[in-house]
Enzyme design. Structure first.
Site, PDB file in Angstrom:
ATOM      1  N   SER A  23       0.858  -1.186   0.000  1.00 23.41           N
ATOM      2  CA  SER A  23       0.000   0.000   0.000  1.00 23.41           C
ATOM      3  C   SER A  23       0.892   1.233   0.000  1.00 23.41           C
ATOM      4  CB  SER A  23      -0.883   0.004   1.252  1.00 23.41           C
ATOM      5  OG  SER A  23      -1.540   1.246   1.419  1.00 23.41           O
ATOM      6  N   TYR A  30      -2.684  -1.631  10.052  1.00 20.08           N
ATOM      7  CA  TYR A  30      -2.601  -1.735   8.594  1.00 20.08           C
ATOM      8  C   TYR A  30      -1.253  -1.222   8.104  1.00 20.08           C
ATOM      9  CZ  TYR A  30      -4.011  -1.245   3.687  1.00 20.08           C
ATOM     10  OH  TYR A  30      -4.104  -1.330   2.320  1.00 20.08           O
TER      11      TYR A  30
END
Length: 253
Positions: A141, A154
């Site tokens: 990401s 995350y």
């Protein structure tokens, strides 16, 4: 037909980026093993591929469990005889600060996003090494490179994916294995409206925030799939250990 005669295994291939990548890979000639935990969605993706003349199987897999990851690789090999490409795409996201994140929610994101990538790679590498070639693509990401608000677990998991990618690239490059990761920004998947809901934001307000990025919009799953295809094909033959950012300029802003 950049993937003609290639065999690819895609985790989390039942929706979003995984689904778009599976469909694109099939169009480019690959035989596919698609994994996920939702059998209904998995067979829906499988039907799309088969109806268009592609070759694919669905394997129900929980990437947190070593035995299921091993079985996914074994079933791929049994069905197609080899494994050329692994796309570690399965992922999970909860928007939380350190104070808000429970131990269970921390473990779940680390286990699916990071441990699952490790386990699938662990079992995919031996047949790749034996054949002297292979490509592993990990889905990280933009928030695996820079921090993000209310995304502590995350960010930790996706940052781990970036460095896991680099470490594997160093370890296995001389064995003919290339390992890269893709770092998407905000993409139009089911995860995005769920993020908005959990943050208590209206969808239109959430999108308005995304419009502040340099390209002024969120990405599409097809755009990310094309970047994954680039890393899976010979077009990226001199790339390994790279983190390819595809985020509309999000982390450049």
């Amino acid at each position: 037909m950049r993937l003609q005669n290639k065999v690819a295994l895609i985790t989390g291939g039942t929706s979003g980026i995984g689904e778009a990548t599976a469909i694109l890979f099939a169009k480019e000639g690959a035989s596919l093993a698609i994994t996920g935990r939702n059998e209904k969605r998995g067979h829906a993706v499988l039907d799309q591929i088969l109806e268009n003349g592609g070759k694919a199987i669905f394997i129900r897999t929980d990437v947190r469990k070593a035995a299921e990851c091993r079985r996914a690789v074994d079933e791929t090999l049994n069905s197609f005889g080899k494994l050329d490409i692994l796309f570690n795409n399965a992922g999970l996201f909860y928007p939380q600060t350190t104070l808000e994140c429970s131990e269970e929610e921390w473990d779940l994101q680390i286990d699916i996003n990071l441990k699952g990538t490790f386990l699938m790679s662990k079992f995919a590498l031996p047949p790749m090494i034996q054949q002297g070639s292979g490509i592993i693509i990990n889905n990280s990401s933009g928030w695996g490179i820079v921090g993000g608000d209310k995304a502590v677990a995350y960010c930790a998991s996706k940052g781990g994916v970036v460095l896991l990618t680099k470490a594997m690239a160093i370890d296995h490059g001389r064995q003919g294995i290339r390992v890269n990761c893709i770092c998407p920004g905000d993409v139009d998947t089911p995860m995005l409206p769920e993020d908005a809901r959990m943050r208590g934001l209206k969808w239109e307000d959430y999108l308005a925030g995304c419009a502040n990025r340099p390209l002024g919009r969120i990405g599409t799953t097809d755009e990310i799939a094309k970047a994954v295809l680039f890393l899976a094909s010979d077009d990226s033959s001199f790339m390994t250990g790279a983190a390819l950012v595809v985020d509309g300029g999000g982390i450049a802003d």
